[in-house]
Design a protein around this motif. Structure first.
Motif, PDB file in Angstrom:
ATOM      1  N   ARG A 237       0.848  -1.203   0.000  1.00 49.54           N
ATOM      2  CA  ARG A 237       0.000   0.000   0.000  1.00 49.54           C
ATOM      3  C   ARG A 237       0.878   1.246   0.000  1.00 49.54           C
ATOM      4  N   LEU A 239       0.788   5.665  -0.413  1.00 46.77           N
ATOM      5  CA  LEU A 239       0.119   6.950  -0.602  1.00 46.77           C
ATOM      6  C   LEU A 239       1.132   7.959  -1.096  1.00 46.77           C
ATOM      7  N   ALA A 292      -4.765   9.714   7.142  1.00 47.72           N
ATOM      8  CA  ALA A 292      -4.846   9.079   5.813  1.00 47.72           C
ATOM      9  C   ALA A 292      -4.108   7.739   5.831  1.00 47.72           C
ATOM     10  N   PHE A 296      -6.022   4.220   5.432  1.00 49.48           N
ATOM     11  CA  PHE A 296      -5.664   3.451   4.231  1.00 49.48           C
ATOM     12  C   PHE A 296      -5.163   2.051   4.627  1.00 49.48           C
ATOM     13  N   ALA A 299      -8.134  -0.052   5.438  1.00 51.59           N
ATOM     14  CA  ALA A 299      -9.134  -0.282   4.373  1.00 51.59           C
ATOM     15  C   ALA A 299      -9.095  -1.735   3.904  1.00 51.59           C
ATOM     16  N   LEU A 304      -9.902  -1.481  -2.410  1.00 50.92           N
ATOM     17  CA  LEU A 304      -8.786  -0.791  -3.058  1.00 50.92           C
ATOM     18  C   LEU A 304      -8.701  -1.164  -4.538  1.00 50.92           C
ATOM     19  N   TYR A 309      -2.210   5.671  -4.187  1.00 44.71           N
ATOM     20  CA  TYR A 309      -3.208   6.748  -4.285  1.00 44.71           C
ATOM     21  C   TYR A 309      -2.587   8.111  -3.985  1.00 44.71           C
ATOM     22  N   ALA A 357      -8.844   8.365  -4.151  1.00 46.08           N
ATOM     23  CA  ALA A 357      -8.772   7.977  -2.725  1.00 46.08           C
ATOM     24  C   ALA A 357     -10.100   8.297  -2.041  1.00 46.08           C
ATOM     25  N   TRP A 361     -11.777   4.687  -0.703  1.00 48.25           N
ATOM     26  CA  TRP A 361     -11.712   4.366   0.739  1.00 48.25           C
ATOM     27  C   TRP A 361     -12.079   5.576   1.610  1.00 48.25           C
ATOM     28  N   TRP A 363     -11.430   8.774   1.676  1.00 44.80           N
ATOM     29  CA  TRP A 363     -10.477   9.769   2.167  1.00 44.80           C
ATOM     30  C   TRP A 363     -11.116  11.158   2.145  1.00 44.80           C
TER      31      TRP A 363
END
Ligand SMILES: NC(=O)c1ccc[n+]([C@@H]2O[C@H](COP(=O)([O-])OP(=O)(O)OC[C@H]3O[C@@H](n4cnc5c(N)ncnc54)[C@H](O)[C@@H]3O)[C@@H](O)[C@H]2O)c1
Ligand SMILES: C[C@@H](O)[C@H](N)C(=O)O
Length: 392
Positions: A237, A239, A292, A296, A299, A304, A309, A357, A361, A363
């Motif tokens: 994952r 970000l 975040a 995330f 999640a 996803l 993201y 995002a 999920w 955001w």
């Protein structure tokens, strides 16, 4: 053919379809009724044995099931590069959520007494694969948050070291995460885009041709992570953060001015900015960044659509930031002297599109420019007061 019911039972017990003990015992118990009961020569003791086995196993399964249902396992989390701007705050955030001992900070830096008192801290050099492996095994790590990196400006000062830390380091953690089936979080950045990317707004998927070693290493991490996800099922994952603003000292990036300006203005009443006044960059307060990250990581995988993201909270220029500061601090002076970081900033996104995002999920940023300024003035004043240097 089976010569006895017992033989049939044993055969059945070792069939691959009978995968767990409960299934085996249910089928044995059923068998004890359908086959053994009818067989006149069957010993009642065998039936009793099977019945007890079935009862014990069912009771055991019920207990296990209830325990699993009531208690989701708390993950054991290792943070690499944890003594930087994001790591210390991240550990505090996650320790509140998962418990002090479940979040291990690591770095190659000697920790302060405060860090040691806050929770577990260990030495981990991400270039030492065996050392990392030992930590993951000995501490039963489930999630790895990989923060170690050389940021954009400092990376340009020492490219070979940036290659080692940012690229070889990722090779080590990704291989380890695959071997031990860890959930792996690697942050990326607005710096993963370059002058060929659309800058206002910059979507989640677009051209990425960064011009810094930092950006190149982050694109490499994004692609490798996606590859390991598709090839090996690694729970990778990532970000892409904008400039993250907090009262802690930044690690040598292009967005650092937005932190330094608070420290200098509150200490000295002046700040010399290395970017032009109209340089627009995406930004986020650390509170939003950590929320975040945590949301995330929580999640469910099936939500996803991507492994990488964009996230952001706002975009501003030095001029806009200092205008917002002047509502709280009446008298201070800003001068501008652009340096090599201007070229980096000019190749980065101005406005970041994080709609994917938000869609996938949920955001949603919470800290806007006004809140960011209020929070930073309060937090930096507290830091200065602790160090005993608040100007009159
Ligand atoms: N701060 C931001 O604005 C921002 C924005 C986007 C992405 N990120 C990413 O988030 C992560 C953390 O950023 P940060 O601002 O805390 O960085 P930082 O520079 O403050 O901290 C990085 C840490 O990595 C450690 N490190 C260096 N070499 C190491 C090695 N060989 N082994 C172990 N640790 C080593 C350093 O000692 C340092 O404490 C980075 O990957 C960065 O790219 C940060
Ligand atoms: C934006 C982010 O990656 C970091 N603060 C840097 O400027 O290098």
């Amino acid at each position: 053919m089976f010569h006895s019911s017992k033989q049939y039972l044993l055969y059945n017990l070792f069939q691959p379809h009978a995968t767990d003990l409960r299934t085996l015992c249910i089928s044995s118990y059923r068998l004890s009724h359908t086959v053994f009961y009818r067989a006149s020569h069957v010993q009642s003791s065998v039936i009793m044995f099977l019945r007890n086995l079935y009862r014990n196993t069912v009771n055991l399964s019920i207990r296990n099931y209830s325990a699993n249902k009531c208690k989701t396992k708390v993950p054991k989390i290792l943070i690499t590069g944890g003594l930087g701007q994001l790591g210390v705050e991240c550990a505090r955030y996650l320790r509140c959520k998962y418990g002090k001992d479940n979040v291990i900070l690591s770095d190659i830096i000697k920790p302060t007494e405060e860090i040691v008192n806050d929770g577990p801290y260990i030495f981990v050099d991400i270039l030492d694969f065996k050392g990392l492996q030992k930590v993951v095994v000995n501490h039963g790590v489930d999630w790895l948050i990989h923060f170690s990196a050389l940021l954009s400006a400092i990376g340009e000062q020492n490219v070979p070291l940036a290659v080692r830390v940012n690229i070889e380091g990722v090779h080590n953690v990704i291989e380890l995460a695959k071997q031990y089936k860890l959930r792996l979080f690697v942050p990326s950045t607005i710096g993963a885009f370059g002058p060929d990317s659309p800058r206002n707004p910059t979507p989640n998927v677009t051209v990425q041709r960064p011009r810094t070693i930092y950006g190149v290493s982050k694109v490499h991490a994004e692609l490798l992570g996606e590859y390991y996800y598709h090839k090996f099922g690694l729970d990778f994952r990532c970000l892409r953060f904008p400039g993250v603003i907090s009262s802690d000292p930044p690690g040598g990036g292009t967005t650092d001015y937005a932190i330094a300006v608070f420290h200098d203005v509150l200490r000295k009443g002046t700040y010399q900015c290395y970017l032009k006044p109209d340089t627009r960059l995406p930004m986020m307060h650390v509170r939003d960044a950590l929320r975040a990250l945590s949301e995330f990581l929580d999640a469910p995988n099936d939500k996803l659509v991507r492994r990488v993201y964009n996230v952001t909270s706002m975009s501003f220029t030095p001029e806009e930031l200092t205008a917002a500061m002047s509502k709280h601090i009446p008298d201070f002076k800003i001068t501008y002297q652009p340096d090599s970081r201007q070229d980096i900033a000019d190749s980065w996104p101005q406005v970041f599109d994080d709609s994917e995002a938000r869609r996938d999920w949920n955001w949603k940023p919470e800290v806007d420019l006004e809140n960011l300024v209020t929070l930073m003035i309060k937090e930096v004043k507290e830091k200065i007061a602790t160090n005993g240097k608040l100007p009159s």
